[in-house]
Design an enzyme around this catalytic site. Structure first.
Site, PDB file in Angstrom:
ATOM      1  N   SER A 154     -35.315  64.541   2.104  1.00  0.00           N
ATOM      2  CA  SER A 154     -36.709  64.937   2.320  1.00  0.00           C
ATOM      3  C   SER A 154     -37.703  64.018   1.641  1.00  0.00           C
ATOM      4  O   SER A 154     -38.908  64.278   1.677  1.00  0.00           O
ATOM      5  CB  SER A 154     -36.920  66.375   1.827  1.00  0.00           C
ATOM      6  N   THR A 201     -37.070  62.682  -1.783  1.00  0.00           N
ATOM      7  CA  THR A 201     -37.038  62.866  -3.230  1.00  0.00           C
ATOM      8  C   THR A 201     -37.040  61.530  -3.970  1.00  0.00           C
ATOM      9  O   THR A 201     -37.779  61.353  -4.950  1.00  0.00           O
ATOM     10  CB  THR A 201     -35.808  63.693  -3.647  1.00  0.00           C
ATOM     11  N   TRP A 231     -38.217  58.747  -3.076  1.00  0.00           N
ATOM     12  CA  TRP A 231     -39.525  58.153  -2.834  1.00  0.00           C
ATOM     13  C   TRP A 231     -40.584  58.736  -3.771  1.00  0.00           C
ATOM     14  O   TRP A 231     -41.275  58.009  -4.504  1.00  0.00           O
ATOM     15  CB  TRP A 231     -39.868  58.425  -1.374  1.00  0.00           C
ATOM     16  N   HIS A 288     -31.691  69.347  -5.894  1.00  0.00           N
ATOM     17  CA  HIS A 288     -31.658  69.975  -4.571  1.00  0.00           C
ATOM     18  C   HIS A 288     -31.132  71.404  -4.689  1.00  0.00           C
ATOM     19  O   HIS A 288     -30.468  71.908  -3.779  1.00  0.00           O
ATOM     20  CB  HIS A 288     -30.768  69.169  -3.631  1.00  0.00           C
ATOM     21  N   ARG A 294     -39.510  68.152   4.479  1.00  0.00           N
ATOM     22  CA  ARG A 294     -39.546  67.242   5.619  1.00  0.00           C
ATOM     23  C   ARG A 294     -39.124  68.032   6.850  1.00  0.00           C
ATOM     24  O   ARG A 294     -38.328  68.973   6.750  1.00  0.00           O
ATOM     25  CB  ARG A 294     -38.570  66.090   5.384  1.00  0.00           C
ATOM     26  N   TYR A 308     -43.180  65.215   3.523  1.00  0.00           N
ATOM     27  CA  TYR A 308     -42.781  63.838   3.816  1.00  0.00           C
ATOM     28  C   TYR A 308     -43.766  63.206   4.789  1.00  0.00           C
ATOM     29  O   TYR A 308     -44.146  62.037   4.648  1.00  0.00           O
ATOM     30  CB  TYR A 308     -41.381  63.865   4.417  1.00  0.00           C
ATOM     31  N   PHE A 343     -41.701  52.207   2.047  1.00  0.00           N
ATOM     32  CA  PHE A 343     -40.274  52.326   2.328  1.00  0.00           C
ATOM     33  C   PHE A 343     -39.595  50.964   2.335  1.00  0.00           C
ATOM     34  O   PHE A 343     -38.481  50.804   1.818  1.00  0.00           O
ATOM     35  CB  PHE A 343     -40.053  53.028   3.674  1.00  0.00           C
ATOM     36  N   ARG A 392     -32.600  54.192   4.984  1.00  0.00           N
ATOM     37  CA  ARG A 392     -32.238  53.814   6.341  1.00  0.00           C
ATOM     38  C   ARG A 392     -33.465  53.377   7.134  1.00  0.00           C
ATOM     39  O   ARG A 392     -33.721  52.201   7.295  1.00  0.00           O
ATOM     40  CB  ARG A 392     -31.521  54.992   7.030  1.00  0.00           C
ATOM     41  N   LYS A 393     -34.257  54.321   7.648  1.00  0.00           N
ATOM     42  CA  LYS A 393     -35.451  53.982   8.426  1.00  0.00           C
ATOM     43  C   LYS A 393     -36.732  54.517   7.796  1.00  0.00           C
ATOM     44  O   LYS A 393     -37.772  53.877   7.851  1.00  0.00           O
ATOM     45  CB  LYS A 393     -35.336  54.534   9.855  1.00  0.00           C
TER      46      LYS A 393
END
Length: 288
Positions: free
Chosen positions: A57, A59, A61, A106, A127, A191, A227, A250-251
């Site tokens: 979600s 975290t 970041w 979490h 998210r 998010y 990102f 990842r993305k």
């Protein structure tokens, strides 16, 4: 009490390695149950800040953003978030961390000390569940500890009923959301909002934590925590062994679920959403 490793098996026969604590499945952290039992009886210091979120979600970041705000500078942290993660840390480890501490987990609300819920600053992150499902699938495939090699359709069937590591997205987020309402020591961040305008979310976090952060500092932190930069500079600072050349970064997109969900899966999930969220006003954006 010894900790037993269990396996969740998908419809194709592929398994995910988990450990159970308080009836919830978690990734198989070493001494998971001991760490959570200790945490439930642990007393944090008043200045400790906590980030709680369902996995995948954001975290990593927003933990980075929060730490930079507390440090007062937009400089990359050469720290592993997992060292500040409750499931992965004993109370002794937590007590030995450099202060002020930004801790993350979490975990479910009933696994958190009452004194923390009442007295500490808490940032809750959510998210949208479709993107979460895709990201959590890729995370579990990448993580060799989980030992999962299944395909997304089979994982989706488990995710929709909450039979994946960390359990049910709906239960997790609804419980935290309803508890958080009206509490001055809680900030809820999505998010999608962070993706749309990270500088504004950074300023929001600074105000919540009562940190006198300038507009220039918030802009610099937002730029440092894109990102692309996080993926390039933090991907090696992980305590987990990953499969091949996979990455937990990842993305980082909003709406990537459209590339994964079939029409039937999307219709199915929308029906589940209508059933489980009809009385819940949790803010969720599936696209931006």
């Amino acid at each position: 009490m010894s900790e037993e490793v269990s396996k969740i098996v998908d419809s194709d026969g592929n398994h995910m390695v988990v450990k159970y604590a308080n009836g919830y499945p978690f990734p198989s952290f070493e001494k998971l149950k001991d760490n959570l039992d200790e945490f439930k009886n642990w007393t944090p210091k008043p200045q400790d800040v906590f980030l709680f979120a369902y996995p995948s979600s954001g975290t990593h970041w927003l933990w980075e953003v929060t730490c930079m705000l507390i440090e007062g500078k937009a400089e990359r942290l050469q720290l592993e978030k997992e060292h500040y993660m409750i499931e992965n840390s004993s109370s002794k480890t937590l007590d030995n961390l450099k202060e002020p501490r930004v801790l993350n987990a979490h975990v479910y609300i009933e696994q958190v000390p009452e004194c923390l819920l009442e007295n500490n600053k808490i940032i809750l992150i959510s998210r949208n569940p479709k993107d979460t499902a895709v990201s959590w699938y890729n995370h579990n495939v990448a993580d060799l500890e989980t030992d999962y090699t299944g395909k997304f359709p089979a994982f989706y069937e488990l995710f929709r009923v909450g039979n994946v590591p960390n359990g049910d997205w709906f239960n997790y987020n609804k419980t935290w959301w309803e508890w958080s309402k009206g509490r001055s020591n809680v900030l809820w961040v999505t998010y999608e909002d962070a993706k749309s305008d990270l500088k504004s979310v950074t300023k929001q976090i600074a105000k919540f934590l009562e940190i006198p952060a300038s507009d220039e500092l918030c802009q610099a932190i937002a730029q440092e925590c894109t990102f692309k930069k996080m993926k390039a500079e933090k991907h090696n600072l992980l305590p987990f062994e990953l499969r091949g050349d996979m990455s937990f970064y990842r993305k980082g997109q909003v709406g990537d679920w459209k590339n994964w969900f079939t029409v039937a899966q999307n219709e199915d999930f929308d029906q589940i959403w209508d059933e489980k969220m009809k009385d819940c006003d949790l803010p969720v954006q599936f696209t931006i």
